[in-house]
Write a protein that holds these residues in place. Structure first.
Motif, mmCIF file in Angstrom:
data_model
loop_
_atom_site.group_PDB
_atom_site.id
_atom_site.type_symbol
_atom_site.label_atom_id
_atom_site.label_comp_id
_atom_site.label_asym_id
_atom_site.label_seq_id
_atom_site.Cartn_x
_atom_site.Cartn_y
_atom_site.Cartn_z
ATOM 1 N N LYS A 14 0.661 -1.558 0.020
ATOM 2 C CA LYS A 14 -0.217 -0.407 -0.049
ATOM 3 C C LYS A 14 0.983 1.110 -0.165
ATOM 4 O O LYS A 14 0.659 2.130 -0.950
ATOM 5 C CB LYS A 14 -0.974 0.220 1.279
ATOM 6 C CG LYS A 14 -2.323 -0.989 0.810
ATOM 7 C CD LYS A 14 -3.109 -1.328 2.201
ATOM 8 C CE LYS A 14 -1.664 -2.021 3.750
ATOM 9 N NZ LYS A 14 -1.772 -2.602 4.816
ATOM 10 N N ASP A 33 -0.245 5.080 8.639
ATOM 11 C CA ASP A 33 1.147 4.652 9.660
ATOM 12 C C ASP A 33 1.844 5.755 10.201
ATOM 13 O O ASP A 33 2.399 6.690 11.115
ATOM 14 C CB ASP A 33 1.577 3.030 9.232
ATOM 15 C CG ASP A 33 0.909 2.119 9.385
ATOM 16 O OD1 ASP A 33 -0.383 2.359 10.442
ATOM 17 O OD2 ASP A 33 1.428 1.793 8.782
ATOM 18 N N ARG A 57 -5.661 2.601 18.021
ATOM 19 C CA ARG A 57 -6.827 2.206 16.793
ATOM 20 C C ARG A 57 -7.636 3.589 16.809
ATOM 21 O O ARG A 57 -8.414 4.087 16.834
ATOM 22 C CB ARG A 57 -8.099 1.012 17.547
ATOM 23 C CG ARG A 57 -7.236 -0.399 17.038
ATOM 24 C CD ARG A 57 -6.464 -0.593 15.556
ATOM 25 N NE ARG A 57 -5.617 -2.081 15.844
ATOM 26 C CZ ARG A 57 -4.664 -2.232 14.271
ATOM 27 N NH1 ARG A 57 -5.160 -1.310 13.482
ATOM 28 N NH2 ARG A 57 -4.600 -3.567 14.332
ATOM 29 N N GLY A 80 -3.282 -1.839 7.481
ATOM 30 C CA GLY A 80 -4.059 -3.460 6.811
ATOM 31 C C GLY A 80 -5.426 -3.356 8.358
ATOM 32 O O GLY A 80 -6.173 -3.967 7.719
ATOM 33 N N ARG A 118 5.626 -4.477 13.275
ATOM 34 C CA ARG A 118 4.316 -4.878 12.799
ATOM 35 C C ARG A 118 4.033 -5.632 14.327
ATOM 36 O O ARG A 118 4.445 -6.972 13.858
ATOM 37 C CB ARG A 118 4.358 -5.913 11.308
ATOM 38 C CG ARG A 118 4.130 -4.672 9.892
ATOM 39 C CD ARG A 118 3.699 -5.154 9.176
ATOM 40 N NE ARG A 118 3.644 -5.076 7.634
ATOM 41 C CZ ARG A 118 4.012 -4.197 6.790
ATOM 42 N NH1 ARG A 118 5.425 -5.132 6.871
ATOM 43 N NH2 ARG A 118 4.507 -3.738 5.898
ATOM 44 N N LEU A 120 1.630 -6.692 15.217
ATOM 45 C CA LEU A 120 0.612 -7.976 16.080
ATOM 46 C C LEU A 120 1.116 -9.609 14.861
ATOM 47 O O LEU A 120 0.487 -10.643 14.837
ATOM 48 C CB LEU A 120 -0.517 -7.631 14.934
ATOM 49 C CG LEU A 120 -1.751 -6.726 14.743
ATOM 50 C CD1 LEU A 120 -3.145 -6.102 14.121
ATOM 51 C CD2 LEU A 120 -2.312 -7.440 16.363
ATOM 52 N N ARG A 137 -10.345 -10.940 8.195
ATOM 53 C CA ARG A 137 -10.189 -9.654 7.464
ATOM 54 C C ARG A 137 -10.551 -9.524 6.053
ATOM 55 O O ARG A 137 -10.565 -8.530 5.035
ATOM 56 C CB ARG A 137 -9.106 -8.562 7.586
ATOM 57 C CG ARG A 137 -8.398 -8.370 8.814
ATOM 58 C CD ARG A 137 -7.659 -7.515 8.957
ATOM 59 N NE ARG A 137 -7.310 -7.159 10.311
ATOM 60 C CZ ARG A 137 -6.435 -6.452 10.546
ATOM 61 N NH1 ARG A 137 -5.092 -6.451 10.151
ATOM 62 N NH2 ARG A 137 -5.931 -6.529 12.149
HETATM 63 C C1 S3P Z 1 -1.592 -3.201 11.340
HETATM 64 C C2 S3P Z 1 -1.045 -2.952 10.431
HETATM 65 C C3 S3P Z 1 0.294 -2.149 10.214
HETATM 66 C C4 S3P Z 1 -0.274 -1.323 11.532
HETATM 67 C C5 S3P Z 1 0.203 -2.615 12.748
HETATM 68 C C6 S3P Z 1 -1.455 -2.645 12.741
HETATM 69 C C7 S3P Z 1 -2.817 -4.185 11.157
HETATM 70 O O1 S3P Z 1 0.380 -1.060 9.205
HETATM 71 O O2 S3P Z 1 -1.094 0.084 11.315
HETATM 72 O O3 S3P Z 1 1.167 -2.766 12.608
HETATM 73 O O4 S3P Z 1 -4.068 -4.177 11.997
HETATM 74 O O5 S3P Z 1 -2.805 -4.823 10.158
HETATM 75 P P1 S3P Z 1 0.934 -2.093 7.546
HETATM 76 O O6 S3P Z 1 -0.462 -2.410 6.610
HETATM 77 O O7 S3P Z 1 0.836 -0.915 6.560
HETATM 78 O O8 S3P Z 1 1.376 -2.888 7.862
#
Ligand code: S3P
Length: 167
Positions: A14, A33, A57, A80, A118, A120, A137
């Motif tokens: 993205k 981000d 969030r 994401g 990241r 998660l 998702r």
């Molecule tokens: C997340 C994606 C990350 C970032 C965070 C959480 C998610 O962004 O916002 O680590 O929950 O999928 P990217 O999609 O740019 O990696």
């Protein structure tokens, strides 16, 4: 033309594609981000570790609300997890055209396996984590996407052209 929102799983490309697309159509680029890290002067992984995921969030939702007032069109690359919140889905739909950048699980694993920013995906079985999150998702992404673009095996240049052609 409306604002273009790039949505997809972590590692779908993205940010890279968003930057190039914004250049190609000569408009501003916003990456959620990057915006949050700058504003908070903290890495996402530190926000998760020190403040917790819910606080992160809430930051995402606050940013989406702020972006509703922008006059000019722009390209927006989403973290994401943003579409998971129902409130965010409504905010995204108000912004413009939502493009789902779809990558295979194998490609995602390849792209994020060395990543430490990241939260998660840290610790434990990476493949399992990715599979579970993708399962949770995929339908949400499909439900709000106006367009779906498969990214596997394509260069950012090819993808930018493809997106421009279908907008
Ligand atoms: C997340 C994606 C990350 C970032 C965070 C959480 C998610 O962004 O916002 O680590 O929950 O999928 P990217 O999609 O740019 O990696």
């Amino acid at each position: 033309m409306k604002t273009i929102v790039l949505m997809g799983f972590m590692g779908a490309g993205k940010t890279t594609i968003g930057k190039e697309l914004a250049k190609a159509i000569n408009c501003e680029f916003v990456d959620t981000d990057v915006y949050i890290e700058k504003e908070q002067e903290k890495k996402i992984s530190d926000i998760f570790a020190e403040d917790g995921e819910e606080v992160f969030r809430d930051m995402e939702t606050t940013l989406l609300k702020r972006l509703q007032d922008k006059d000019e069109i722009f390209v927006l690359s989403l973290g994401g997890g943003i579409p998971v919140r129902k409130e965010n889905r409504t905010l995204l739909q108000n912004l413009g055209t939502i493009v789902y950048l779809k990558a295979s699980k194998e490609e995602i694993i390849r792209r994020v396996s060395k990543d430490v920013n990241r939260p998660l995906l840290q610790g434990g079985d990476l493949e399992r984590k990715i599979a579970n999150l993708m399962d949770a998702r995929e339908q949400i992404y499909k439900d709000i996407a106006h367009l779906e673009v498969s990214t596997d095996g394509k260069t950012p240049e090819q993808l930018v052209k493809e997106i421009q052609n279908i907008l």
